[in-house]
Write a protein that holds these residues in place. Structure first.
Motif, PDB file in Angstrom:
ATOM      1  N   UNK A 189       0.836  -1.205   0.000  1.00  0.00           N
ATOM      2  CA  UNK A 189       0.000   0.000   0.000  1.00  0.00           C
ATOM      3  C   UNK A 189       0.869   1.252   0.000  1.00  0.00           C
ATOM      4  N   UNK A 190       2.065   1.170   0.593  1.00  0.00           N
ATOM      5  CA  UNK A 190       2.947   2.334   0.558  1.00  0.00           C
ATOM      6  C   UNK A 190       3.395   2.621  -0.873  1.00  0.00           C
ATOM      7  N   UNK A 191       3.662   1.548  -1.632  1.00  0.00           N
ATOM      8  CA  UNK A 191       4.053   1.740  -3.038  1.00  0.00           C
ATOM      9  C   UNK A 191       2.933   2.437  -3.796  1.00  0.00           C
ATOM     10  N   UNK A 192       1.691   1.982  -3.521  1.00  0.00           N
ATOM     11  CA  UNK A 192       0.553   2.585  -4.220  1.00  0.00           C
ATOM     12  C   UNK A 192       0.332   4.014  -3.741  1.00  0.00           C
ATOM     13  N   UNK A 193       0.604   4.252  -2.458  1.00  0.00           N
ATOM     14  CA  UNK A 193       0.478   5.616  -1.923  1.00  0.00           C
ATOM     15  C   UNK A 193       1.547   6.544  -2.488  1.00  0.00           C
ATOM     16  N   UNK A 194       2.535   5.961  -3.162  1.00  0.00           N
ATOM     17  CA  UNK A 194       3.517   6.800  -3.841  1.00  0.00           C
ATOM     18  C   UNK A 194       4.850   6.947  -3.131  1.00  0.00           C
ATOM     19  N   UNK A 195       5.142   6.049  -2.180  1.00  0.00           N
ATOM     20  CA  UNK A 195       6.397   6.170  -1.442  1.00  0.00           C
ATOM     21  C   UNK A 195       7.551   5.581  -2.255  1.00  0.00           C
TER      22      UNK A 195
ATOM     23  N   UNK B  81       3.439   1.851  -9.516  1.00  0.00           N
ATOM     24  CA  UNK B  81       2.067   2.074  -9.038  1.00  0.00           C
ATOM     25  C   UNK B  81       1.747   3.545  -8.812  1.00  0.00           C
ATOM     26  N   UNK B  82       2.710   4.288  -8.240  1.00  0.00           N
ATOM     27  CA  UNK B  82       2.396   5.666  -7.847  1.00  0.00           C
ATOM     28  C   UNK B  82       2.105   6.573  -9.040  1.00  0.00           C
ATOM     29  N   UNK B  90      -7.018  -3.424   0.175  1.00  0.00           N
ATOM     30  CA  UNK B  90      -6.644  -4.838   0.260  1.00  0.00           C
ATOM     31  C   UNK B  90      -7.585  -5.604   1.187  1.00  0.00           C
ATOM     32  N   UNK B  96      -1.044   0.922   7.991  1.00  0.00           N
ATOM     33  CA  UNK B  96       0.270   1.047   8.623  1.00  0.00           C
ATOM     34  C   UNK B  96       0.037   0.939  10.129  1.00  0.00           C
ATOM     35  N   UNK B 111       3.130  12.393   1.152  1.00  0.00           N
ATOM     36  CA  UNK B 111       4.168  12.072   0.170  1.00  0.00           C
ATOM     37  C   UNK B 111       4.039  12.956  -1.070  1.00  0.00           C
ATOM     38  N   UNK B 159      -6.918  10.313  -1.696  1.00  0.00           N
ATOM     39  CA  UNK B 159      -5.992  10.620  -2.793  1.00  0.00           C
ATOM     40  C   UNK B 159      -6.708  10.986  -4.082  1.00  0.00           C
TER      41      UNK B 159
END
Lengths: 293, 368
Positions: A189-195, B81-82, B90, B96, B111, B159
């Motif tokens: 999910x962090x990858x998708x969030x853009x991290x 992905x970003x 999911x 987190x 971010x 987002x």
């Protein structure tokens, strides 16, 4: 037939007996001796009482002892920082796959199985002026003089290097186990969030690793505060007082000067200081952990 | 179902001949699919059919071995992905664990270096939609499963992505909560008007929420269509059996005669039925499967074909009653009125309406 409870105690009794004999009895004996002056090889080998807590009063003004404590703490902080940084980097690299990974992992773990006294001997053989190859290589190729028998800075950092060599694998393995057990979904999910990778590391990996880091910091902190054998082999606490950590200092007071009572008091005081350091650290971490909940 | 007549018909997501292998195993086989802008598309299929893999390929979490995926006209195969302007929810929530609900929802925006005011505004707005305003300062582990899933959805909403991807988001919730969240997700779709792709193994979820359903089986698309198209007119035996609950009854049969518009079948050896469906390749004597849904069978009424048997289980649900009848080792399920007084051991006459019957040939293809 014995009840379940009795069987339990019966099975535990050898362990309890050994714990009492090997742990509690010597501890209380040292505590007791700490209140007396005692030299078993003196003309009068009996315990001499010269006022309540006289040894402890003496210790508060014993600069060499107090300096040895600061030295030990400084040593622990330095080695712990280096070992944690190196260990984390190695653990992260061991997560990815590369050629000869398992070979590297096995070789990297080898120092862990070597006894501290042997580690001290190995380092001495390699680095001592006149005998070891390292000072020659450094002198001939880099013009650097390595002689920790004379140079106090070099002696301290030599011990640091030795400790890092010996114990980084432990930090690596523990952190690797922790990293392997982390849930993978937050990463996705962090990858998708853009991290990016660095942001994932700082915002996701490090915070999720806090419980494992606490355990590693505790174990290594308590171990490094107690360091004796490697130092004893390599420098014997010298030159001067440069590597005289508290463990070495106590050894010298007790076995060279035969101040059994004073040495016992030092041991108890140092144990107390270690407990306080750990307790403060623990409280800070638990408070942080509660904040995390 | 939403009325899409007013909306543009631009294909927002275009999947073109994609293949995916894990080692030697092919999990997606030459799949092509167009997902319309602002539609709610559900990928449904049994475990291991490749539906989650499809979604993860759209998200950019899995590589594509061949073929292309385009989002809004841009091929995204090699984009991380970003850069795909998507958000994903999911099954396991994937929150987190060390961050508060607010921080979880704000992470993506932080971010993106949005201003503090904007982050605050967007998180509050999403929290309001999902009714989680009072939990913003809590950690995920202090929340129930349903609340956690709302946070995960909230994280996606903040987002404002072009495309929402849902990977079995309700599977970890209990039955009552699942029904509630299903309604809320449908409402959310209406409100946000975004393209949503939803993966599930639960055909009820697919039927209730989708504008379009894509049924996947063994890495290929079995059928794509609206929920009622799939229900009323399945292309094959798999879709016939997969869509509908309880599932369609299948009865082995033989073709007695076949014409251009009708096919006459033997009905369990006791009668014949003339079904107004045909298949050009069908000939007399072929073994086929006759399919009919439990709710389309009648009990003790006049019909186009009938068959008698003993009832061995009666399930009373109040709204309806399910009768299980013995038929060649497999039960035949019949749905009847909730106040039916048929008991175990009774013999009933089951009636088949020919217009409700489906026929599938030996390779599973439906007669139309």
């Amino acid at each position: 037939m014995l009840s379940k409870n009795k069987t339990g105690w019966l099975l535990l009794s050898p362990t309890i007996l050994i714990l009492v004999l090997a742990g509690l009895v010597p501890f209380f004996y040292v505590l007791y001796v700490g209140f007396f002056q005692w030299n078993p090889l003196a003309v009068d080998p009996s315990l001499q009482f010269d006022g309540f807590a006289s040894n402890y009063r003496r210790l508060i003004f014993d600069e060499i002892f107090l300096e040895s404590i600061w030295r030990s703490i400084k040593f622990s902080v330095v080695t712990l920082s280096i070992e944690l940084t190196l260990g984390f980097l190695l653990a992260l690299s061991l997560l990815s796959s590369f050629p000869l990974k398992s070979f590297f992992r096995s070789v990297h773990t080898l120092p862990l199985v070597i006894a501290p006294i042997v580690v001290g001997s190995i380092f001495k053989l390699f680095t001592v002026q006149g005998l070891g190859p390292l000072p020659h290589i450094l002198k001939d190729y880099f013009g650097y003089t390595l002689n920790y028998g004379l140079n106090a800075e070099q002696a301290f950092w030599m011990i640091v290097i030795m400790d890092v060599w010996h114990w980084t694998p432990f930090v690596t393995l523990t952190l690797l186990a922790g990293l392997s057990a982390l849930p993978q979904d937050p990463y996705e999910s962090a990858k998708i969030d853009g991290a990016n990778n660095f942001q994932i590391f700082t915002y996701i990996t490090i915070p999720m690793m806090v419980p494992v880091l606490i355990v590693v910091i505790f174990i290594r902190l308590m171990d490094s505060l107690k360091i004796v054998d490697e130092v004893w082999m390599l420098t014997g606490g010298g030159p001067g007082y440069a590597t005289r950590f508290t463990g070495i200092h106590i050894w010298k007071e007790v076995f060279e000067k035969r101040y059994y009572g004073l040495g016992s008091a030092m041991s108890i005081l140092y144990l107390y200081i270690t407990i306080v350091i750990c307790w403060v650290l623990y409280s800070v971490m638990v408070a942080r952990g509660k904040n995390e909940d | 179902m939403k009325d899409r007549s007013k909306e543009d018909e631009v294909a927002d997501i275009k999947i073109d001949n994609i293949n995916k292998f894990y080692g030697d195993v092919q999990v997606i086989e030459d799949v092509s699919l167009e997902i319309k802008s602002q539609s709610f598309t559900v990928l449904v299929g049994p475990s291991g059919c490749g539906k989650s893999t499809m979604l993860r390929m759209i998200a950019g979490l899995e590589d594509i071995n061949s073929g292309t995926i385009s989002i809004d006209g841009t091929v995204v195969n090699d984009l991380p992905p970003k850069e795909r302007n998507i958000a994903m929810v999911f099954q396991s929530y994937a929150l987190y664990p060390h961050m508060t609900v607010f921080d979880n929802m704000a992470f993506g925006l932080k971010l993106e270096k949005r201003s503090k005011e904007e982050i605050d505004e967007r998180v509050q707005e999403a929290a309001k939609i999902l009714q989680i305003e009072e939990y913003l300062s809590r950690k995920p582990k202090q929340l129930s499963g349903g609340q956690r899933q709302r946070v995960a959805i909230g994280r996606a909403i903040t987002r404002k992505p072009q495309v929402f991807l849902f990977d079995e988001p309700l599977s970890n919730l209990d039955a009552a909560l699942r029904v509630q969240m299903r309604v809320e997700l449908a409402k959310l779709h209406d409100r946000l008007n975004a393209t949503m792709i939803y993966v599930t193994h639960d055909q009820t979820e697919a039927m209730t929420m989708a504008d379009d359903i894509v049924v996947l089986n063994n890495g290929v698309i079995s059928q794509k269509g609206s929920p009622l198209e799939l229900y009323n007119d399945p292309d094959n035996l798999f879709v016939g059996g997969f869509i509908g609950s309880p599932k369609m009854n299948f009865i082995s049969s033989k073709i007695l005669s076949a014409s251009n518009s009708n096919t006459e079948l033997d009905l369990l050896g006791s009668s014949k039925i003339n079904v107004p469906k045909s298949l050009s390749s069908a000939t007399e004597g072929d073994s086929v499967m006759l399919g009919i849904r439990p709710e389309h069978l009648t009990v003790n009424e006049d019909s186009d074909g009938s068959w008698e048997s003993k009832v061995f289980v009666v399930e009373k649900l109040g709204s309806g009653t399910f009768l299980y009848l013995e038929k060649e080792g497999e039960p035949l399920v019949v749905q009847t009125e909730g106040d039916s007084n048929i008991k175990v051991g009774d013999t009933v006459k089951v009636g088949f309406s020919s217009s409700r019957c489906h026929i599938f040939n030996s390779s599973g293809q439906a007669f139309k």
